[in-house]
Write a protein that holds these residues in place. Structure first.
Motif, PDB file in Angstrom:
ATOM      1  N   ALA A  37     -13.607  37.592  46.247  1.00 51.27           N
ATOM      2  CA  ALA A  37     -13.775  38.876  46.924  1.00 51.27           C
ATOM      3  C   ALA A  37     -15.085  38.926  47.697  1.00 51.27           C
ATOM      4  O   ALA A  37     -15.127  39.397  48.837  1.00 51.27           O
ATOM      5  CB  ALA A  37     -13.709  40.019  45.913  1.00 51.27           C
ATOM      6  N   GLU A  41     -14.741  39.190  51.805  1.00 52.90           N
ATOM      7  CA  GLU A  41     -15.085  40.534  52.305  1.00 52.90           C
ATOM      8  C   GLU A  41     -16.516  40.879  51.885  1.00 52.90           C
ATOM      9  O   GLU A  41     -16.743  41.788  51.076  1.00 52.90           O
ATOM     10  CB  GLU A  41     -14.117  41.584  51.743  1.00 52.90           C
ATOM     11  CG  GLU A  41     -12.701  41.451  52.241  1.00 52.90           C
ATOM     12  CD  GLU A  41     -12.531  41.914  53.680  1.00 52.90           C
ATOM     13  OE1 GLU A  41     -13.454  42.542  54.233  1.00 52.90           O
ATOM     14  OE2 GLU A  41     -11.472  41.643  54.247  1.00 52.90           O
ATOM     15  N   VAL A  49     -12.097  45.038  46.485  1.00 51.74           N
ATOM     16  CA  VAL A  49     -11.436  43.839  47.015  1.00 51.74           C
ATOM     17  C   VAL A  49     -10.680  43.124  45.900  1.00 51.74           C
ATOM     18  O   VAL A  49      -9.547  42.671  46.100  1.00 51.74           O
ATOM     19  CB  VAL A  49     -12.449  42.901  47.703  1.00 51.74           C
ATOM     20  CG1 VAL A  49     -11.763  41.656  48.243  1.00 51.74           C
ATOM     21  CG2 VAL A  49     -13.181  43.637  48.822  1.00 51.74           C
TER      22      VAL A  49
END
Length: 73
Positions: A37, A41, A49
């Protein structure tokens, strides 16, 4: 048809994240949903996420298997 792969190296030590196409990732030994994650992101809250990855892949928990292909949000 050729399939392109790329390697993204996380800021923290550990295995590299191997992308399997534009919106998927192949789980490597030692990978966690949190680490994935943060790499895919970096500007988002990792908790959100992780939840999105779990929902998208129908995961009941956070356990991952090397070689598993995860779809990314």
């Amino acid at each position: 048809m050729a399939v392109a792969t790329a390697t993204v190296v996380a800021a923290e030590p550990g295995p590299a994240l191997r992308l399997a196409g534009g919106h998927t990732v192949v789980v490597e030994p030692g990978d966690t949903l949190w680490a994935i994650a943060v790499v895919v992101e970096p500007e988002q809250d990792p908790r959100a996420v992780v939840d999105a990855i779990r929902d998208l892949n129908g995961l009941g928990g956070v356990a991952l298997e090397p070689g598993q292909v995860l779809h990314l949000p």
